[in-house]
Design an enzyme around this catalytic site. Structure first.
Site: not given
Length: 470
Positions: A101, A133, A345
């Site tokens: 990621d 994230h 996600s």
């Protein structure tokens, strides 16, 4: 096929990682079959260095976050999974989950975080997360339990490995020379690096790999870079027995969506009418792709449908660990505006957490059987499968306890031949003999009874004589 790499994209309340390659005017619907057999050789997993030199422009600072979510209240998305029941059987102990990621920052709720390398910044080890994230993704998978806190990862005893492969705040070195002083970074993340990261994670002993990013293409992915990625996921899934979980993609970045089941042609094969190919989800023989549902279990408006979608999980208004503090966060802040964490996600890591629970509880179970168990025990839609949520919303407790037998229905409706049914022979004429005999008999008896009743009265005949003459 032009390749722009992977990017972090935020639109409204949706935060997702994506690249859309070749989407634009002049591209019609692409007709193609399922993925071809993968024959390419997987790349080496190391060293973990950026494919090209990169830079982090000073006008693209790391994103800020909005704190929140601490306290005893269990977040709605987590509550819908009923994790307390699942934790009676497994908490993911002994399972290493790789998060490919934007990096995962060190956090007290992620003990034993394993640095796995950095394909974005030279010299990094994967523990920087400028995009806020990857840390959230890791928290949803394996954040440890804390007394008095409702939030926890799905597999709180699993261990996280971080590999940074993409960032919206980095770019190829020198790219700023062609930009204005206020232009943000163009983002950085190469498909070739993703392939290496998958192999690297598999070789490091990961039992589950979470990939919360996608590459969107309007033509069948067949570039050398995509071939390498296909070879990497096959290598990890088959030779290294790794469960690979990937997001299905968001419509804000994969703008050309795919068709739903046509009610007028319910058996039409959706693989024959693809508008957008989403990788790595496209290789569904090796990858479990995840769509998003809202608080009511409905498909999220942003989730990209496709014949490869396996299951779904909550993906809206997410709470997870904060990369900038020891607490939790509910939103990312950009240019003074906050946006809640939503997207496929964040649905994918819930499923990766479930995969970690299953792998811990059934350590001898193969990766393919783990995926089948997760799909078979999901809360299925009425039709058994659809391209938005696959076989349904994941059920952690059922994945750990249910008896899985038989085969799943196909992921895409299959064309079937028609058959003329035989016209049934006309029914024989009704036989009313018994009814008629009964009616005649009843009528005869009625007449006889009437005659008998009449005969029971005496008859007097009068011959015209008066009483005096009698």
């Amino acid at each position: 096929m032009r390749n722009k790499g992977f990017r972090t994209v935020t639109a409204a309340t949706v935060l997702a990682l994506s690249v859309c390659t070749g989407v634009g005017a002049g591209h019609g619907v692409a007709y193609a079959d399922r993925p071809s057999e993968i024959t390419a050789t997987p790349p080496s997993g190391g060293p973990a260095v950026p494919p090209t030199e990169t830079e982090h422009p000073s006008n693209s600072p790391c994103y800020s976050t909005q704190a929140g979510g601490d306290g005893p209240t269990v977040p709605a998305a987590q509550r819908s999974l009923d994790l307390n029941r699942a934790w009676q059987f497994s908490k993911g102990a002994g399972v290493l989950v790789a998060v490919i990621d934007t990096g995962v920052a060190a956090h007290p709720r992620l003990p034993g975080l394993m640095p796995g390398g950095d394909f974005v910044a030279a010299g990094g080890d994967g523990t920087e997360d400028c995009d806020a994230h990857g840390t959230l993704v890791a928290g949803l998978i394996g954040a440890s339990q804390v007394a008095g806190q409702g939030f926890s990862g799905v597999a709180p005893e699993a261990r996280i490995m971080t590999i940074r492969q993409t960032s919206a705040l980095y770019q190829t070195k020198g790219a700023s020379q062609n930009k204005g002083p206020d232009d943000m970074a163009e983002g950085y993340g190469k498909v070739s690096a993703l392939a290496k990261a998958v192999v690297r994670a598999a070789d490091a002993g990961a039992r589950v790999i979470n990939i919360s990013l996608v590459s969107c293409n309007t033509s069948k992915p067949n570039s050398p870079e995509m071939d390498s990625l296909g070879a990497a996921v096959k290598y990890a899934a088959v030779q290294k027995d790794v469960v690979i979980v990937a997001s299905a993609g968001n419509t804000d970045t994969c703008s050309a969506s795919n068709p739903d089941i046509n009610p007028l042609k319910p058996t039409q094969d959706l693989w024959q009418n693809i508008s957008t190919y989403v990788a790595p989800a496209w290789w569904d023989d090796y990858v479990l792709s995840v769509g998003s549902v809202d608080a009511f279990g409905r498909p999220s408006s942003f989730t990209v449908p496709g014949p490869w979608v396996g299951v779904a999980a909550p993906g809206e208004n997410i709470i997870s660990v904060d990369p900038l503090s020891d607490g939790l966060t509910t939103a990312v802040v950009k240019s003074g505006k906050s946006a809640a964490y939503s997207g496929t996600s964040f649905a994918a890591p819930y499923v990766s957490g479930v995969a970690a629970l299953v792998r811990s509880h059934f350590p001898e179970m193969s990766a393919g059987d783990v995926i089948k168990r997760i799909e078979a025990t999901a809360h299925a839609p009425g039709e058994g499968w659809n391209p938005y949520i696959g076989y349904g919303t994941v059920d952690p407790a059922a994945a750990l306890t249910a008896e899985v037998t038989g085969e799943l229905p196909p992921k895409s409706p299959r064309a079937s031949g028609s058959q003329q049914l035989a016209i049934p022979a006309p029914a024989p004429a009704a036989d009313h003999t018994a009814r008629n005999v009964a009616l005649i008999g009843t009528a005869t008896i009625a007449i006889l009874l009437g005659l008998a009743w009449a005969a029971s009265f005496p008859l007097r005949r009068k011959f015209g004589l008066g009483e005096d003459d009698a």
